[in-house]
Every structure is written in structure tokens, then in C-alpha cells.
Design a protein around this motif. Structure first.
Motif, short mmCIF file in Angstrom:
data_model
loop_
_atom_site.label_atom_id
_atom_site.label_comp_id
_atom_site.label_asym_id
_atom_site.label_seq_id
_atom_site.Cartn_x
_atom_site.Cartn_y
_atom_site.Cartn_z
N PHE A 112 14.31 -3.80 -1.28
CA PHE A 112 12.95 -3.76 -1.83
C PHE A 112 12.85 -4.65 -2.92
O PHE A 112 12.53 -5.67 -3.18
CB PHE A 112 11.88 -2.82 -1.00
CG PHE A 112 11.48 -2.88 0.51
CD1 PHE A 112 11.77 -4.01 0.74
CD2 PHE A 112 11.12 -1.16 0.40
CE1 PHE A 112 10.36 -3.57 2.10
CE2 PHE A 112 10.20 -1.07 1.87
CZ PHE A 112 10.41 -2.17 2.49
N CYS A 113 13.35 -3.47 -4.05
CA CYS A 113 13.21 -4.19 -5.41
C CYS A 113 13.86 -5.67 -5.95
O CYS A 113 13.73 -6.35 -6.54
CB CYS A 113 13.65 -3.51 -6.36
SG CYS A 113 13.87 -1.95 -6.38
N GLU A 114 14.69 -6.03 -4.57
CA GLU A 114 15.22 -7.86 -4.68
C GLU A 114 15.01 -8.66 -4.00
O GLU A 114 15.14 -9.92 -3.41
CB GLU A 114 16.59 -7.53 -3.86
CG GLU A 114 17.77 -6.67 -5.06
CD GLU A 114 18.76 -6.41 -4.02
OE1 GLU A 114 19.74 -7.22 -3.37
OE2 GLU A 114 19.64 -5.80 -5.14
N MET A 115 13.73 -8.56 -3.16
CA MET A 115 12.96 -8.89 -2.04
C MET A 115 11.43 -9.47 -2.91
O MET A 115 11.02 -9.21 -3.61
CB MET A 115 12.20 -8.43 -1.61
CG MET A 115 13.50 -7.72 -0.15
SD MET A 115 12.99 -6.72 1.31
CE MET A 115 14.56 -6.70 2.46
N PHE A 157 2.63 -2.97 -5.23
CA PHE A 157 4.40 -2.71 -5.02
C PHE A 157 5.08 -3.38 -5.49
O PHE A 157 6.78 -2.74 -6.06
CB PHE A 157 4.31 -4.05 -3.71
CG PHE A 157 5.55 -4.01 -2.93
CD1 PHE A 157 5.88 -2.71 -1.95
CD2 PHE A 157 6.31 -5.01 -2.72
CE1 PHE A 157 7.25 -2.73 -1.34
CE2 PHE A 157 8.03 -4.65 -2.36
CZ PHE A 157 8.17 -4.21 -1.51
N PRO A 158 5.00 -4.72 -6.25
CA PRO A 158 6.44 -4.71 -6.99
C PRO A 158 6.06 -3.86 -8.27
O PRO A 158 7.24 -3.38 -8.82
CB PRO A 158 5.92 -6.66 -7.97
CG PRO A 158 5.08 -6.76 -7.36
CD PRO A 158 4.18 -5.73 -6.57
N PRO A 197 5.46 5.08 -11.27
CA PRO A 197 4.46 3.91 -11.57
C PRO A 197 3.48 4.09 -12.22
O PRO A 197 2.37 4.89 -12.12
CB PRO A 197 4.21 3.40 -10.06
CG PRO A 197 4.58 4.71 -9.43
CD PRO A 197 5.08 5.54 -10.03
N ASN A 198 2.93 3.27 -12.86
CA ASN A 198 2.05 2.39 -13.34
C ASN A 198 0.41 1.94 -12.96
O ASN A 198 0.61 0.87 -13.03
CB ASN A 198 1.47 1.65 -14.31
CG ASN A 198 0.98 2.05 -15.52
OD1 ASN A 198 0.32 3.41 -15.72
ND2 ASN A 198 1.18 1.60 -16.43
N ARG A 232 3.35 6.20 -3.26
CA ARG A 232 4.07 5.79 -4.96
C ARG A 232 5.02 4.41 -5.07
O ARG A 232 5.13 4.34 -6.34
CB ARG A 232 5.31 6.86 -4.54
CG ARG A 232 4.64 8.44 -4.32
CD ARG A 232 5.81 8.82 -4.40
NE ARG A 232 5.54 10.61 -4.01
CZ ARG A 232 6.12 11.86 -3.62
NH1 ARG A 232 7.42 11.25 -3.64
NH2 ARG A 232 5.62 12.92 -3.08
N LEU A 233 4.67 3.91 -3.42
CA LEU A 233 5.30 2.15 -3.87
C LEU A 233 4.25 0.98 -3.95
O LEU A 233 4.87 0.02 -3.98
CB LEU A 233 6.64 2.41 -3.00
CG LEU A 233 7.88 3.44 -3.23
CD1 LEU A 233 7.90 3.23 -1.51
CD2 LEU A 233 8.78 2.17 -4.37
N GLY A 234 2.39 1.11 -3.57
CA GLY A 234 2.13 -0.18 -3.25
C GLY A 234 2.40 -0.90 -1.51
O GLY A 234 1.83 -1.75 -1.95
N ILE A 235 2.91 0.73 -1.18
CA ILE A 235 2.68 -0.45 0.24
C ILE A 235 1.71 0.60 1.17
O ILE A 235 1.04 1.05 0.66
CB ILE A 235 4.02 0.39 1.06
CG1 ILE A 235 5.30 0.17 0.27
CG2 ILE A 235 3.88 -0.05 2.76
CD1 ILE A 235 6.60 1.11 0.87
#
Length: 257
Positions: free
Chosen positions: A80-83, A242-243, A255-256, A145-148
Motif C-alpha cells: 500500500f505504501c507504494e501505491m 490513508f497516506p 499515526p498522527n 490505524r491506517l485510514g482505511i
């Protein structure tokens, strides 16, 4: 069934494999170095193999499993971090398509949960008809925790098993149930000793296979007709949270938001 018991203990090569024997199909997620996390391509492969197994008229039951100590941690967050946001949205479409394949198979699907079933892996397990866990089992969907943003199709599968209130709780709190909690809340049908999982799953499958195939298919069709389903357009990832969630995951920090 002696040959089948040898077969299921032999670790297959490849990330997603299908073994078919004695009217039982076995689909294995095999990526233990990454906790069996599924990349976008692996979700596509999982869907393809599920369709293949379901279209074989010789199969009367399907077992979905991971490697020893793992079911699946869900989607590959590092990927995901690369998308881009658009690619991430498409990745969730791939997940939903794969999960829907196993949910809609005309034959019974048994999930063998030895280890974590998290995120989309949690929802994948809920799409199966019967879930058998061990003391290693952990279940939850910590997407907060991921903004999904969890869509209706994902939530429907949770709500129908544990009800709306607990479904909200597990997502609101990013709660991870241990094996006993999962069993007590109805997420697991059965809870057994770790070392007995393979034999137990095969015994369960053999019992199912001994029944009328017409009856088994009718049960799945009838239950599906009873369930509420709603499909509406949905964005699975938030453009701001999400980012940050992915970056925090990669940097191993909170995450902030």
C-alpha cells in the motif's frame, strides 16, 4: 483418506496453491515470511483458484488455510505504501472480488485459522461457512490505524455474525480478539488444540462429503437468499488519513490523524 492426510501436511510451493483429492479441495495461502499477507496480485490469484475449485464438479467441500501458525494478516500494507490512491482503491476492489468468490461458492467452505486472521483476512474468514481456530488464532480488523474506510460489504459480513453493536466496537477500537474471545463472540465455530487442527479439519470435511451434494448446495443457496445484501459506491481509502496511516506503518510509529 490416508493420502489426503499426508498431502495437507506437505508444505506446497508457491504463494497460493490448490490441491484437489477425494472430493475435497484445499487452498493454501503460503507466504509465511510476511505473515501470509496478500498482495494485490495474490488476491487475484486467490479469486482465480477459488473459481477453479468451485467449478470442479468433483469437489464437495473446500478448505481454506494458511501455513503453520498463520492464516493471513490480510492485505500487504507495505505494498500500500507504494501505491497511489487510485491503485489502493483498485486493490480493495480485488480483495472484495476474491472474498466474494469464496462467499458465493456453491460448496461448503471451511476456514482453518491457525494464527492471525486480520484486516481483509478477517473478512475473508467470515466469508467462509465454518471457521475452526486454535489457541494461536487472533481476529480483528484494525483499519482505523491506517485510514482505511470499511465499506458496507465488509461490515455486512461482520454484522451478520456478531451483530451491529459488536461489529462497530471491533472496528471503532481496532480490537483484536484472542482465540477464546473470538469463540465466545461467535466468530469461531470451533476452537481446538493447535496440533489437532489438520486432522480435525479433514474429519470435518469428510463428514460433510458423506452427505448429499444436492443438500449441501441447497443449504448454501437457501442461506444466501435469507441474507441482506446491499451494494453502493464506496471509496475504501481516505485521501488524507490513508497516506499518513501507511507512512506511520512503514516508520513503525503511531499515526498522527
Amino acid at each position: 483418506m490416508k493420502d489426503l492426510r499426508i498431502l495437507i501436511k506437505r508444505m506446497p510451493d508457491g504463494k497460493i496453491t490448490l490441491q484437489e483429492t477425494a472430493k475435497i479441495a484445499i487452498v493454501t495461502i503460503n507466504r509465511p515470511a510476511a505473515r501470509n499477507a496478500l498482495t494485490s496480485n495474490m488476491w487475484k490469484k486467490l479469486a482465480k483458484i477459488g473459481k477453479e475449485a468451485g467449478s470442479n464438479p468433483k469437489n464437495k467441500v473446500l478448505i481454506l488455510r494458511g501455513t503453520i501458525g498463520q492464516f493471513t494478516a490480510g492485505a500487504d500494507i507495505k505494498e500500500f505504501c507504494e501505491m497511489s490512491l487510485e491503485e489502493a482503491e483498485q486493490a480493495f476492489v480485488n480483495m472484495e472480488e476474491a472474498i466474494s468468490v469464496y462467499e458465493s461458492l456453491p460448496i461448503p467452505v471451511i476456514a482453518a485459522l491457525d494464527g492471525p486472521a486480520l484486516g481483509a483476512g478477517f473478512v475473508l474468514s467470515l466469508a467462509c461457512d465454518i471457521r475452526v481456530g486454535t489457541k494461536n488464532t487472533r481476529m480483528g480488523i484494525p483499519v482505523g490505524r491506517l485510514g482505511i474506510t470499511v465499506g458496507p460489504s465488509f461490515m455486512r459480513r461482520i454484522v451478520r455474525i456478531i451483530g451491529a453493536s459488536r461489529a462497530k466496537e471491533i472496528v471503532y477500537l481496532s480490537k483484536i480478539y484472542n482465540a477464546e474471545e473470538a469463540y465466545q463472540n461467535g466468530l469461531l465455530n470451533q476452537l481446538i488444540e493447535n496440533e489437532k487442527l489438520d486432522d480435525h479439519i479433514l474429519n470435518l470435511a469428510e463428514t460433510i462429503v458423506s452427505n448429499s451434494g444436492a443438500s449441501l448446495r441447497a443449504v448454501k443457496k437457501a442461506v444466501a437468499a435469507c441474507e441482506w445484501k446491499q451494494s453502493i459506491p464506496w471509496n475504501y481509502v481516505d485521501p488524507i488519513d490513508f497516506p499518513e496511516g501507511c507512512l506511520a506503518f512503514a516508520e513503525k510509529r503511531k499515526p498522527n490523524f
